[in-house]
Design a protein around this motif. Structure first.
Motif, mmCIF file in Angstrom:
data_model
loop_
_atom_site.group_PDB
_atom_site.id
_atom_site.type_symbol
_atom_site.label_atom_id
_atom_site.label_comp_id
_atom_site.label_asym_id
_atom_site.label_seq_id
_atom_site.Cartn_x
_atom_site.Cartn_y
_atom_site.Cartn_z
ATOM 1 N N LEU A 1 0.839 -1.178 0.000
ATOM 2 C CA LEU A 1 0.000 0.000 0.000
ATOM 3 C C LEU A 1 0.883 1.239 0.000
ATOM 4 O O LEU A 1 1.864 1.299 0.725
ATOM 5 C CB LEU A 1 -0.859 -0.003 1.283
ATOM 6 N N ARG A 2 0.542 2.181 -0.833
ATOM 7 C CA ARG A 2 1.207 3.483 -0.797
ATOM 8 C C ARG A 2 0.318 4.412 0.012
ATOM 9 O O ARG A 2 -0.845 4.598 -0.318
ATOM 10 C CB ARG A 2 1.395 4.036 -2.196
ATOM 11 N N ALA A 3 0.859 4.953 1.076
ATOM 12 C CA ALA A 3 0.082 5.832 1.943
ATOM 13 C C ALA A 3 0.792 7.170 2.063
ATOM 14 O O ALA A 3 2.013 7.220 2.098
ATOM 15 C CB ALA A 3 -0.085 5.199 3.319
ATOM 16 N N GLY A 4 0.044 8.247 2.140
ATOM 17 C CA GLY A 4 0.643 9.566 2.182
ATOM 18 C C GLY A 4 0.815 10.145 3.570
ATOM 19 O O GLY A 4 1.591 11.057 3.758
ATOM 20 N N ASP A 5 0.132 9.630 4.571
ATOM 21 C CA ASP A 5 0.199 10.193 5.908
ATOM 22 C C ASP A 5 1.234 9.433 6.732
ATOM 23 O O ASP A 5 1.034 8.268 7.073
ATOM 24 C CB ASP A 5 -1.174 10.120 6.576
ATOM 25 N N VAL A 6 2.333 10.106 7.055
ATOM 26 C CA VAL A 6 3.441 9.444 7.743
ATOM 27 C C VAL A 6 3.040 8.963 9.129
ATOM 28 O O VAL A 6 3.369 7.834 9.509
ATOM 29 C CB VAL A 6 4.665 10.375 7.822
#
Length: 87
Positions: free
Chosen positions: A6-11
Motif C-alpha cells: 500500500l502506498r500511503a501519504g500520511d506518515v
C-alpha cells in the motif's frame, strides 16, 4: 515484493501501522527521526549507504522566470550541487 502493498501519504498513520505490526515502510531518516523517540520503531539501512533519492522542487505551472519561487529553486539547486547528492 510482498503479495500486498500500500502506498500511503500520511506518515503518522503509516508509522502507527508499522508499530502495530501491520507492515514495514521505507521513509527518509529526517521524516522518521522525531517518531523514533516514542519507541516501538527502529531504522534499518537498505544497502550499505541507504537508498539514494533524486529530489525535485515543485512550483506552479507558468511561474515566471526570476520570480521568487524560481529563484528559490535555483538557490536550492546550487546549494545541493555544492553539497553533493542529498539523501
Amino acid at each position: 515484493m510482498p503479495p500486498r502493498w500500500l502506498r500511503a501519504g500520511d506518515v503518522a498513520m503509516l508509522l502507527a501501522m508499522v508499530r502495530r505490526g501491520l507492515g514495514v515502510s521505507i521513509l527518509s531518516r529526517w521524516e522518521v527521526a522525531s517518531h523514533l523517540a516514542a519507541g516501538g520503531l527502529v531504522m534499518k539501512p537498505l544497502g550499505r549507504n541507504g537508498l539514494s533519492t533524486e529530489w525535485q522542487a515543485v512550483i506552479r505551472a507558468g511561474e515566471p522566470r526570476e520570480s521568487p519561487a524560481d529563484q528559490a529553486v535555483s538557490l536550492l539547486a546550487e546549494w545541493w550541487r555544492k553539497r553533493g547528492t542529498p539523501r
